[in-house]
Design a protein around this motif. Sequence first.
Motif, short mmCIF file in Angstrom:
data_model
loop_
_atom_site.label_atom_id
_atom_site.label_comp_id
_atom_site.label_asym_id
_atom_site.label_seq_id
_atom_site.Cartn_x
_atom_site.Cartn_y
_atom_site.Cartn_z
N GLY A 166 -8.42 -3.83 5.55
CA GLY A 166 -7.67 -5.00 5.09
C GLY A 166 -6.39 -4.64 4.36
N GLY A 167 -5.71 -3.59 4.83
CA GLY A 167 -4.40 -3.24 4.30
C GLY A 167 -4.42 -2.39 3.05
N ARG A 168 -5.62 -1.94 2.59
CA ARG A 168 -5.63 -1.10 1.39
C ARG A 168 -5.03 0.27 1.72
N ASP A 169 -4.08 0.66 0.88
CA ASP A 169 -3.41 1.94 1.10
C ASP A 169 -4.34 3.11 0.82
N ILE A 170 -4.09 4.18 1.52
CA ILE A 170 -4.68 5.46 1.13
C ILE A 170 -3.50 6.35 0.77
N SER A 171 -3.46 6.75 -0.47
CA SER A 171 -2.31 7.53 -0.95
C SER A 171 -2.46 8.99 -0.54
N MET A 172 -1.41 9.75 -0.83
CA MET A 172 -1.47 11.18 -0.55
C MET A 172 -2.62 11.81 -1.33
N ALA A 173 -2.72 11.43 -2.62
CA ALA A 173 -3.82 11.96 -3.45
C ALA A 173 -5.16 11.49 -2.86
N GLY A 174 -5.18 10.31 -2.32
CA GLY A 174 -6.39 9.77 -1.70
C GLY A 174 -6.85 10.65 -0.53
N PHE A 175 -5.90 11.05 0.30
CA PHE A 175 -6.27 11.92 1.42
C PHE A 175 -6.76 13.29 0.94
N GLU A 176 -6.12 13.77 -0.13
CA GLU A 176 -6.61 15.05 -0.70
C GLU A 176 -8.06 14.90 -1.14
N MET A 187 -10.22 12.74 -0.10
CA MET A 187 -11.08 12.56 1.08
C MET A 187 -11.43 13.92 1.70
N ILE A 188 -10.44 14.78 1.77
CA ILE A 188 -10.68 16.11 2.37
C ILE A 188 -11.63 16.94 1.48
N GLU A 189 -11.38 16.89 0.17
CA GLU A 189 -12.24 17.65 -0.76
C GLU A 189 -13.68 17.12 -0.71
N GLN A 190 -13.77 15.80 -0.81
CA GLN A 190 -15.09 15.15 -0.82
C GLN A 190 -15.81 15.38 0.51
N GLY A 191 -15.08 15.29 1.62
CA GLY A 191 -15.65 15.48 2.95
C GLY A 191 -16.17 16.89 3.14
#
Lengths: 99, 391
Positions: free
Chosen positions: B356-366, B368-372
């Motif tokens: 629904g349009g919620r942004d994923i920021s650069m820090a968010g992707f970091e 996600m990668i760490e958590q994943g």
Amino acid sequence: MAKTKDKGELGWQEIEIGCFITEPGNAIQFRTGDWKSRRPVFDLDKCNKCTLCYYFCPEGCIAKTEEGYFLPDLYYCKGCGICAEECPKDAITMEEEAG
Amino acid sequence: MAKKVGLEVSVAVSEAVKLVDADVIAAYPITPQTHIVEHLADLVADGELRAAYIPVESEHSAMSACLGSSAVGARTFTATAGQGLELMHEVLYVASAMRLPIVMTVANRALSAPISIWGDHADAMAVRDTGWIQLFVENGQEAVDNVICAFRISEDRRVLLPAMIHMDGFHLTHVIEPIELPEQSAVARFIPPFNPPLPLDPEKPVTMGAFAPPFIYTEVKYAQDQNLRASKEVITECWQDFGKTFGRYYSPVEKYQAEGAKTLLMTMGSYSETAMVAVDKMRDEGKPVGLLKLRLWRPFPFAEFRQAVKDAEVLIVLDRALSFGGPGGPVCAEVRSALYDEINKPRVVGFVGGLGGRDISMAGFEDMIEQGTKVARTGSEQAFEMFEVRA
């Protein structure tokens, strides 16, 4: 209707693009007669050639004979029984296909 | 020589439709797709594009009108989004089964309820099995280039299938980007005239989409699947030719910093651009991470995908859609299935986010990668990880 072959049916590579029909009126090849569980049997002794069965048949498979009577083409007749229902002389009876 | 200009991406997409000299546009406006069809209406009204513009009363009618126009051999375009795509749903199957090469841009939007005009991929995933060629673009230039390619691919006699270009609503449709519009003459040379083998023609009548009894339906559907699978070769061939002609190359699965990556993140659409920046930063910090961008969604590029992930230890898949009560996000579920029989395969971790349009920021992707990477080690009780959901 999809194109058919004289012997057997078409494989997936032989079907016309999009399963288009390129031969107008080829539904004539399609045997709807094998859908029926009952077939109409016409008693020509009772028939007064009134034409009602001819006009009511939704399949259009009843045709006039040379003597002016009417008979169904069982290749197409789906056995709906409307002709028997409408016949004012009770000249048409529906009989089971099985047995 | 084509030059770069600052254009709203929706306007640029409409200009691409003008460049391919479309004959018919039948469309119904819906946010966030509206600017595309509005600008096309202007182009037609101003005489810049000689085309029939059919304003219709719904998306169901839009797609139905497109069927008719494509069937007579007219180059046909439409655009929609979200609920509009859902309203088209049943007609989409007819377009692909009747082999009508309609091109449609979908300004991806979340589905109701609650109502959201913002973007995610729920609309795209709901039409996954409609038999259309489907690809995702991540910026305005890719949208323009792929609209042009889509017409050539779809109308190719080896393909003859409709194509959907998924472009994120708002994140792409409403931003102004520097975009190079190719010269019309070069586009005309790139796309041959549309010449369907069996058009609707009173001189040579055909019936399309008529009744198929049980004895033939299975063969028809198998032929359709084979046809869509085989289109991949024409798609890649077109992208190669496009690259040679216009200098920008595309491929079914695109790799970014993937060389030697132990952890790969896979994204689709515009969020890939933020993910690239996150990957750059992590690489600078010496972390062996990379990015895969899945461009071609249908036909699914199995060989290219397996090749791209075979040396990775962890594959993190971001879905921007949910399969309620299902095995995780739809893309992740397909990826797992595509890898099931492979001997060398990464551990797959699925995230659902950016809904629904919620942004994923650069820090968010970091994150996600760490958590994943962590989840890949420890395992998870859940079918998927819901990204940044508040408890």
